[in-house]
Write an enzyme that holds these catalytic residues in place. Structure first.
Site, PDB file in Angstrom:
ATOM      1  N   TYR A 156       3.396  18.832 -17.793  1.00 45.37           N
ATOM      2  CA  TYR A 156       2.382  18.350 -16.855  1.00 45.37           C
ATOM      3  C   TYR A 156       1.086  19.074 -17.207  1.00 45.37           C
ATOM      4  O   TYR A 156       0.975  20.290 -17.028  1.00 45.37           O
ATOM      5  CB  TYR A 156       2.837  18.673 -15.437  1.00 45.37           C
ATOM      6  CG  TYR A 156       2.058  18.080 -14.305  1.00 45.37           C
ATOM      7  CD1 TYR A 156       2.608  17.049 -13.534  1.00 45.37           C
ATOM      8  CD2 TYR A 156       0.803  18.551 -13.941  1.00 45.37           C
ATOM      9  CE1 TYR A 156       1.925  16.519 -12.444  1.00 45.37           C
ATOM     10  CE2 TYR A 156       0.118  18.019 -12.861  1.00 45.37           C
ATOM     11  CZ  TYR A 156       0.682  17.000 -12.116  1.00 45.37           C
ATOM     12  OH  TYR A 156       0.005  16.479 -11.041  1.00 45.37           O
ATOM     13  N   PHE A 185       0.788  -1.230   0.000  1.00 47.69           N
ATOM     14  CA  PHE A 185       0.000   0.000   0.000  1.00 47.69           C
ATOM     15  C   PHE A 185       0.821   1.282   0.000  1.00 47.69           C
ATOM     16  O   PHE A 185       0.368   2.314  -0.471  1.00 47.69           O
ATOM     17  CB  PHE A 185      -0.927  -0.005   1.221  1.00 47.69           C
ATOM     18  CG  PHE A 185      -1.971   1.079   1.228  1.00 47.69           C
ATOM     19  CD1 PHE A 185      -3.038   1.027   0.349  1.00 47.69           C
ATOM     20  CD2 PHE A 185      -1.887   2.135   2.127  1.00 47.69           C
ATOM     21  CE1 PHE A 185      -4.023   2.012   0.363  1.00 47.69           C
ATOM     22  CE2 PHE A 185      -2.862   3.130   2.158  1.00 47.69           C
ATOM     23  CZ  PHE A 185      -3.933   3.067   1.266  1.00 47.69           C
ATOM     24  N   GLY A 186       2.051   1.233   0.526  1.00 53.29           N
ATOM     25  CA  GLY A 186       2.802   2.475   0.696  1.00 53.29           C
ATOM     26  C   GLY A 186       2.018   3.430   1.579  1.00 53.29           C
ATOM     27  O   GLY A 186       1.509   3.052   2.628  1.00 53.29           O
ATOM     28  N   GLY A 187       1.873   4.690   1.129  1.00 55.64           N
ATOM     29  CA  GLY A 187       1.042   5.651   1.846  1.00 55.64           C
ATOM     30  C   GLY A 187      -0.330   5.804   1.225  1.00 55.64           C
ATOM     31  O   GLY A 187      -1.127   6.633   1.664  1.00 55.64           O
ATOM     32  N   GLU A 246       6.623  -1.446  -8.801  1.00 56.56           N
ATOM     33  CA  GLU A 246       5.232  -1.210  -8.362  1.00 56.56           C
ATOM     34  C   GLU A 246       4.639  -2.372  -7.569  1.00 56.56           C
ATOM     35  O   GLU A 246       3.448  -2.675  -7.661  1.00 56.56           O
ATOM     36  CB  GLU A 246       4.351  -0.841  -9.560  1.00 56.56           C
ATOM     37  CG  GLU A 246       4.836   0.430 -10.258  1.00 56.56           C
ATOM     38  CD  GLU A 246       3.827   1.023 -11.231  1.00 56.56           C
ATOM     39  OE1 GLU A 246       2.615   0.793 -11.070  1.00 56.56           O
ATOM     40  OE2 GLU A 246       4.270   1.725 -12.157  1.00 56.56           O
ATOM     41  N   GLY A 247       5.477  -3.036  -6.795  1.00 60.29           N
ATOM     42  CA  GLY A 247       4.984  -4.059  -5.885  1.00 60.29           C
ATOM     43  C   GLY A 247       4.664  -5.397  -6.503  1.00 60.29           C
ATOM     44  O   GLY A 247       4.100  -6.266  -5.832  1.00 60.29           O
ATOM     45  N   ILE A 248       5.049  -5.630  -7.760  1.00 59.65           N
ATOM     46  CA  ILE A 248       4.697  -6.908  -8.393  1.00 59.65           C
ATOM     47  C   ILE A 248       5.767  -7.979  -8.198  1.00 59.65           C
ATOM     48  O   ILE A 248       5.517  -9.150  -8.470  1.00 59.65           O
ATOM     49  CB  ILE A 248       4.420  -6.740  -9.897  1.00 59.65           C
ATOM     50  CG1 ILE A 248       5.716  -6.458 -10.678  1.00 59.65           C
ATOM     51  CG2 ILE A 248       3.364  -5.676 -10.144  1.00 59.65           C
ATOM     52  CD1 ILE A 248       5.581  -6.664 -12.176  1.00 59.65           C
ATOM     53  N   LEU A 249       6.960  -7.595  -7.733  1.00 57.15           N
ATOM     54  CA  LEU A 249       8.058  -8.550  -7.573  1.00 57.15           C
ATOM     55  C   LEU A 249       8.407  -8.804  -6.116  1.00 57.15           C
ATOM     56  O   LEU A 249       9.032  -9.816  -5.796  1.00 57.15           O
ATOM     57  CB  LEU A 249       9.311  -8.043  -8.303  1.00 57.15           C
ATOM     58  CG  LEU A 249       9.174  -7.766  -9.797  1.00 57.15           C
ATOM     59  CD1 LEU A 249      10.483  -7.229 -10.356  1.00 57.15           C
ATOM     60  CD2 LEU A 249       8.743  -9.027 -10.542  1.00 57.15           C
ATOM     61  N   VAL A 262       8.324  -6.788  -1.786  1.00 55.08           N
ATOM     62  CA  VAL A 262       8.046  -5.653  -0.909  1.00 55.08           C
ATOM     63  C   VAL A 262       9.366  -5.063  -0.443  1.00 55.08           C
ATOM     64  O   VAL A 262      10.201  -5.767   0.139  1.00 55.08           O
ATOM     65  CB  VAL A 262       7.204  -6.095   0.301  1.00 55.08           C
ATOM     66  CG1 VAL A 262       6.996  -4.936   1.270  1.00 55.08           C
ATOM     67  CG2 VAL A 262       5.860  -6.647  -0.169  1.00 55.08           C
TER      68      VAL A 262
END
Length: 531
Positions: free
Chosen positions: A450, A126-128, A260-263, A265
């Protein structure tokens, strides 16, 4: 850490824009769309949220670090993207995890992984929770997973060691920005990475999403600060060697930066630090047009001056933030150093600006950051995330997308992307909207534009209208040669265009890495790659 994070909205409970700030923001939209008021709906209250019964129950050995109540599950259902706000506003929390786990060390991270894997659950770091691209939503593939668990590392928030000689620190992945900097301050050093989400995001999240910081040049992404990482994967713990640099094959650090958290933590990382700044100089510069300001930025970037801030706002963006009256483009320019005075760098940068018609604002203090247009923009930048809490219920669609492009293509790229997005707003809503642009980061070979878009939507159709605009803008970015994201990450919202941007053979290699490190494909399914 003070009050708990909101289950809906930005920041902590009790925080938000004051009445004057809300009136300013809504006043801009009322003028934009010629309305005296907006059709506003009430946001679902926490007490009214109904969640399904948890499909799995944590074992007794993990019950102490797991939560299954409505607040914890609802607060971990979504990130901070526009669709997340719409669904939360309507009380749609079908994406809420069944269990939220708060491990206190690596052993407990591994234990949660083992349990979730055995239970057939997806596991989402989740991170923040500040993702603006669908990066933390639990997605359960019914054919592969039968439940969802979210992993929150807030208890792993310490600076474990500071190496003053090499100027680096070992920091746990769950450290939030303010707490991280507070622990470094007694050592007179800083990580100097300040994304807009700084207060409500974590080091592990920054690394996993290749976060972009506030500084415009030289050290723009978290990549620049990572010395080594320690990652807990379903196959075991992996730690890269701590080195200032290496030519030994493809970098293992790079495999996890942006994963992005797929491999796995990210439990901790050695991070390069800098001395805290002692010397500063700042200025606001006005230009007759956005492209004139862009040419000045290119001159500054290619001169090797490396400003800490070199953002330009197009006339409408400057007006929307209160930095100018809408007739001029604005450059927010700043230099800082922990070692030496920076006035010579500022003087040369202002010469580059003058060569392209830039005129420095007069009434400025030498610090530059809190005076004039620069100060007005900076305050708007920091406070703007709170606005979506009342703009979305008012039926207003306000969102951003960011990219990068090389200098020789920038002007035509800007015009084509802006034109396509403006037409998409009109097609989706039937009402003329607005698209503005600013630079967030600059490089010698190109800028990071941006874009912000503003539309008056219709309740009951907000998600479909937003998606139509997002699709058109994203198609335009890829077709014109830009990247689908410069620093917001891929998540699920950008996945379709990421698939078009990356080489096909790279996808094959990434899929193989995913298969080896996460054999059950339990980690953050739907992000970056499919099993």
């Amino acid at each position: 850490m003070g009050a708990r994070l909101k289950h809906y909205g930005w920041g902590r409970e009790g925080e938000g824009m004051n009445e004057a700030e809300q009136a300013f923001v809504l006043g801009r939209y009322k003028a934009k769309f010629g309305r005296d008021s907006f059709d506003t709906v009430e946001v679902a209250h926490l007490d009214d949220i109904k969640l399904r019964e948890p499909r799995i129950v944590p074992p007794k050995s993990l019950s102490e670090i797991c939560a299954v109540d409505v607040y914890h599950r609802a607060a971990h259902a979504y990130g901070k993207s526009y669709p997340d706000y719409v669904r939360g506003m309507l009380g749609d929390y079908d994406a809420a995890p069944d269990v939220v786990a708060y491990p206190r060390d690596e052993a407990e991270i591994a234990a949660v992984m083992d349990w979730a894997g055995g239970a057939g659950a997806a596991l989402t770091p989740f991170g923040g929770g500040s993702s603006v691209c669908g990066g933390v939503e639990c997605r359960v593939d019914g054919n592969r997973h039968k439940a969802a668990v979210t992993l929150d590392l807030r208890h792993l928030g310490k600076v474990l060691e500071v190496d003053a000689t090499s100027r680096a620190a070992l920091i746990q992945g769950g450290a939030y920005g303010p707490a991280l900097e507070a622990q470094l301050k007694p050592h007179n050093v800083t990580l100097r990475h300040f994304p807009q989400s700084f207060e409500y995001s974590t080091l592990g999240g920054w690394i996993a999403t290749r976060s972009g910081g506030h500084y415009a040049s030289l050290y723009t992404h978290i990549d620049d600060f990572v010395e080594s990482v320690r990652v807990v994967t379903p196959r075991g713990v992996l730690e890269t060697r701590r080195l200032p640099g290496s030519g030994a094959g493809p970098s293992p650090d790079r495999m996890f930066i942006g994963s992005e958290g797929i491999l796995g933590v990210i439990s901790a990382a050695w991070m390069r630090l800098q001395s805290r700044p002692r010397f500063r100089a700042g200025a606001s510069v006005r230009f007759p047009s956005f492209f004139a300001a862009a040419r000045a930025v290119r001159a500054v970037a290619q001169a090797g001056l490396y400003p800490s801030n070199c953002r330009i706002l197009d006339p409408q963006e400057a007006y929307n933030t209160g930095a100018a009256d809408g007739s001029v483009a604005i450059m927010v320019l700043a230099f800082e150093s922990g070692d030496h005075p920076v006035e010579p760098w500022m003087a040369r940068a202002l010469e580059c600006c003058a060569d392209h018609g830039g005129i420095r604002e007069e009434a400025e203090a030498s610090s530059g950051h809190l005076e004039g247009a620069a100060g007005l923009w900076r305050n708007a930048f920091i406070r703007m995330p709170y606005a979506r809490e009342f703009l979305t219920p008012a039926g207003l669609i306000n969102d951003t997308f960011e990219t990068s492009i090389t200098w020789e293509r920038f002007e035509s790229f800007h015009d084509s992307v802006k034109t396509v997005t403006e037409q998409a707003i009109l097609d989706a809503t039937g009402i003329k909207g607005e698209v503005t642009c600013r630079f967030t980061h600059v490089y010698p070979d190109g800028p990071a534009p941006y874009f912000s878009f503003h539309a008056l939507g219709r309740h009951g159709e907000l998600l479909e209208q937003w998606q139509a605009i997002k699709d058109a803008a994203s198609d335009a970015l890829i077709a014109a040669g830009g990247t689908i994201t410069h620093h917001h990450a891929v998540g699920r919202d950008h996945r379709k265009w990421y698939d078009r941007q990356r080489p096909d053979l790279f996808a094959v290699a990434l899929r193989a890495a995913k298969r080896e490190l996460d054999p059950q494909a339990m980690l953050n399914p739907g992000v970056l790659i499919d099993p």
